[in-house]
Design an enzyme around this catalytic site. Structure first.
Site, PDB file in Angstrom:
ATOM      1  N   ASP A 122      22.314  11.883 -30.290  1.00  0.00           N
ATOM      2  CA  ASP A 122      22.438  10.502 -30.756  1.00  0.00           C
ATOM      3  C   ASP A 122      21.709   9.550 -29.805  1.00  0.00           C
ATOM      4  OD1 ASP A 122      24.215  10.550 -28.644  1.00  0.00           O
ATOM      5  OD2 ASP A 122      25.875   9.604 -29.720  1.00  0.00           O
ATOM      6  N   SER A 123      21.120  10.110 -28.737  1.00  0.00           N
ATOM      7  CA  SER A 123      20.196   9.332 -27.903  1.00  0.00           C
ATOM      8  C   SER A 123      19.007   8.858 -28.733  1.00  0.00           C
ATOM      9  CB  SER A 123      19.711  10.174 -26.717  1.00  0.00           C
ATOM     10  OG  SER A 123      19.253  11.435 -27.155  1.00  0.00           O
TER      11      SER A 123
ATOM     12  N   ASP B  82      24.280  16.231 -33.093  1.00  0.00           N
ATOM     13  CA  ASP B  82      25.157  15.466 -32.199  1.00  0.00           C
ATOM     14  C   ASP B  82      25.994  14.506 -33.044  1.00  0.00           C
ATOM     15  OD1 ASP B  82      26.104  14.796 -29.726  1.00  0.00           O
ATOM     16  OD2 ASP B  82      24.424  13.483 -29.213  1.00  0.00           O
TER      17      ASP B  82
ATOM     18  N   GLU C 294      31.529  14.394 -27.906  1.00  0.00           N
ATOM     19  CA  GLU C 294      31.844  13.930 -26.548  1.00  0.00           C
ATOM     20  C   GLU C 294      33.340  13.801 -26.337  1.00  0.00           C
ATOM     21  OE1 GLU C 294      29.855  10.198 -25.810  1.00  0.00           O
ATOM     22  OE2 GLU C 294      27.888  11.025 -26.307  1.00  0.00           O
TER      23      GLU C 294
ATOM     24  N   GLU D 251      27.479  16.169 -18.024  1.00  0.00           N
ATOM     25  CA  GLU D 251      26.428  15.176 -17.759  1.00  0.00           C
ATOM     26  C   GLU D 251      26.743  14.321 -16.534  1.00  0.00           C
ATOM     27  OE1 GLU D 251      25.228  12.804 -21.127  1.00  0.00           O
ATOM     28  OE2 GLU D 251      23.978  11.502 -19.879  1.00  0.00           O
TER      29      GLU D 251
ATOM     30  N   LYS E  68      27.729  19.031 -31.502  1.00  0.00           N
ATOM     31  CA  LYS E  68      28.238  18.649 -30.181  1.00  0.00           C
ATOM     32  C   LYS E  68      29.038  17.367 -30.342  1.00  0.00           C
ATOM     33  CE  LYS E  68      25.525  16.469 -26.975  1.00  0.00           C
ATOM     34  NZ  LYS E  68      26.275  15.219 -26.810  1.00  0.00           N
TER      35      LYS E  68
HETATM   36  O1  KIV Z   1      22.432  12.241 -27.321  1.00  0.00           O
HETATM   37  C1  KIV Z   1      22.013  12.952 -26.414  1.00  0.00           C
HETATM   38  O2  KIV Z   1      20.816  13.196 -26.267  1.00  0.00           O
HETATM   39  C2  KIV Z   1      22.987  13.484 -25.489  1.00  0.00           C
HETATM   40  C3  KIV Z   1      22.507  13.712 -24.096  1.00  0.00           C
HETATM   41  C4  KIV Z   1      22.466  12.419 -23.371  1.00  0.00           C
HETATM   42  C5  KIV Z   1      23.352  14.667 -23.379  1.00  0.00           C
HETATM   43  O3  KIV Z   1      24.123  13.627 -25.818  1.00  0.00           O
END
Ligand code: KIV
Length: 282
Positions: free
Chosen positions: A44-45, A83, A115, A182, A113
Site C-alpha cells: 500500500d506504499s 497488501d 499490519e 520493519e 499481508k
Molecule cells: O506497503 C508497503 O510497501 C509495505 C512496506 C513499507 C513494508 O508495507
C-alpha cells in the site's frame, strides 16, 4: 518455477536469504521476474510511490486490486503478496476474510499481508482458517503512524522490544506463514527470527532477517519525498529521468527531434499523386 511457502520455509532452515521487492506495475514486475526476484509485494506504499499521498491511509481496496492484477499478469511465476489497505481488515474479522478473499479472487495473489500485532490476531486466524496465506507486519506499521508519532523506528527500548517479541509469537500462533519486521534494531529482529519457526523478513531491521524487502521506488532512486535511513539506492533513475525529460524538451524546441529516421515514408509515388490531387482541387 513459482516458489511456495514450503520453499520459503526451507530457505529459512538452510539459511538462504529471500530477496524481495515491492512492485506496483507491469513493466517493473516483468523485469523482477526475469531476474529471479523471490517474491513481490504490491504494497500500500503505492499510495506514496504512485499516487503522491503523504501516507498510506487513503489507499483503497480498488487501488490495491488494480495494481495487484497488473503485477500478477506480468509475473505469473513469482510469489505475489497483496497488501491489505487501511480499514480493509481493522473493522471486523468478517471484513478481513472478505477483503483477503477479494485479493485472491480478483487478482490471484498468493498471499496477503496485514499490519499489527496481537490486536489483529483474530483477523490473521480467520483468514488462515479460510485457507489463505497471511504475512504479519510489525514494528513501524505505516497505517498506524499517527499512533506511533510518525514514521519512526520501533522496539528501541527493552519494554517496546519485549512487546514486539510477544506480538511476533502471537502472530505465528494465529497461523501466519511469515512475518515482516520493519525499522527495528537488528538485535531485536534476530531474537524474533530465532524464536519463530516461520520466516521473519526485514525492512530496515538488519542483516540477520531471513530475507530483505525494499521499496522499489527507493531502490531505483525515484521516490523524491524523503529517504529513510535503511534505504540503499541501487540506481539513481530519478536523475536519469530528469535528464531525459529535459533533453526531450530541448530537442523538441530546437527541432532536433524528430529526425528523418523517426518518421514514416509514403509509399513510392503516392506523395506525388497526392500533390496532383491537391493542386487539381484549386
Ligand atoms: O506497503 C508497503 O510497501 C509495505 C512496506 C513499507 C513494508 O508495507
Amino acid at each position: 518455477m513459482k516458489k511456495t511457502r514450503f520453499d520459503f520455509q526451507k530457505m529459512k532452515i538452510e539459511g538462504e536469504k529471500v530477496a524481495w521487492l515491492t512492485a506496483y506495475d507491469y513493466p517493473t514486475a516483468q523485469l523482477c521476474e526475469k531476474v529471479g526476484m523471490d517474491m513481490l509485494l504490491v504494497g500500500d506504499s503505492l499510495g506514496m510511490c504512485i499516487y503522491g499521498y503523504a501516507g498510506t491511509i487513503r489507499v483503497t481496496m480498488e487501488q490495491c486490486l488494480v495494481h495487484c492484477e497488473a503485477v500478477r499478469r506480468a509475473a505469473p511465476n513469482t510469489f505475489v503478496i497483496g497488501d491489505m489497505p487501511f480499514l480493509s481488515y481493522q473493522t471486523s474479522v468478517q471484513d478481513a476474510v472478505f477483503n483477503a478473499g477479494r485479493f485472491h479472487k480478483e487478482a490471484e495473489v498468493d498471499a496477503i499481508k496485514l499490519e499489527g500485532g496481537r490486536r489483529v490476531c483474530p483477523q490473521i486466524k480467520a483468514i488462515a482458517d479460510g485457507g489463505m496465506l497471511v504475512m504479519g507486519h510489525i514494528g513501524l506499521t505505516p497505517q498506524s503512524s499517527g499512533q506511533l508519532g510518525g514514521f519512526k523506528a520501533q522496539g528501541r527500548t527493552a519494554e517496546t522490544a519485549f512487546e514486539l517479541i510477544e506480538d511476533a509469537k502471537a502472530i505465528e500462533s494465529a497461523g501466519a506463514f511469515s512475518l515482516l519486521v520493519e525499522a527495528v534494531p537488528p538485535e531485536v529482529c534476530k531474537i524474533i527470527r530465532d524464536e519463530l519457526t516461520i520466516p521473519v523478513y526485514g525492512i530496515g531491521a538488519g542483516v540477520e532477517a531471513d530475507g530483505q524487502l525494499m521499496i522499489v521506488s527507493d531502490l531505483l532512486g525515484i521516490f523524491q519525498a524523503f529517504t529513510p535511513k535503511f534505504v540503499k539506492k541501487y540506481a539513481n533513475l530519478g536523475q536519469e529521468m530528469e535528464k531525459a525529460f529535459a533533453l526531450y524538451i530541448q530537442e523538441v524546441r530546437n527541432k532536433s527531434f524528430p529526425l528523418p529516421e523517426h518518421t514514416y515514408n509514403a509509399i513510392e509515388g503516392e506523395f506525388e499523386k497526392l500533390k496532383i490531387t491537391l493542386s487539381s482541387r484549386k
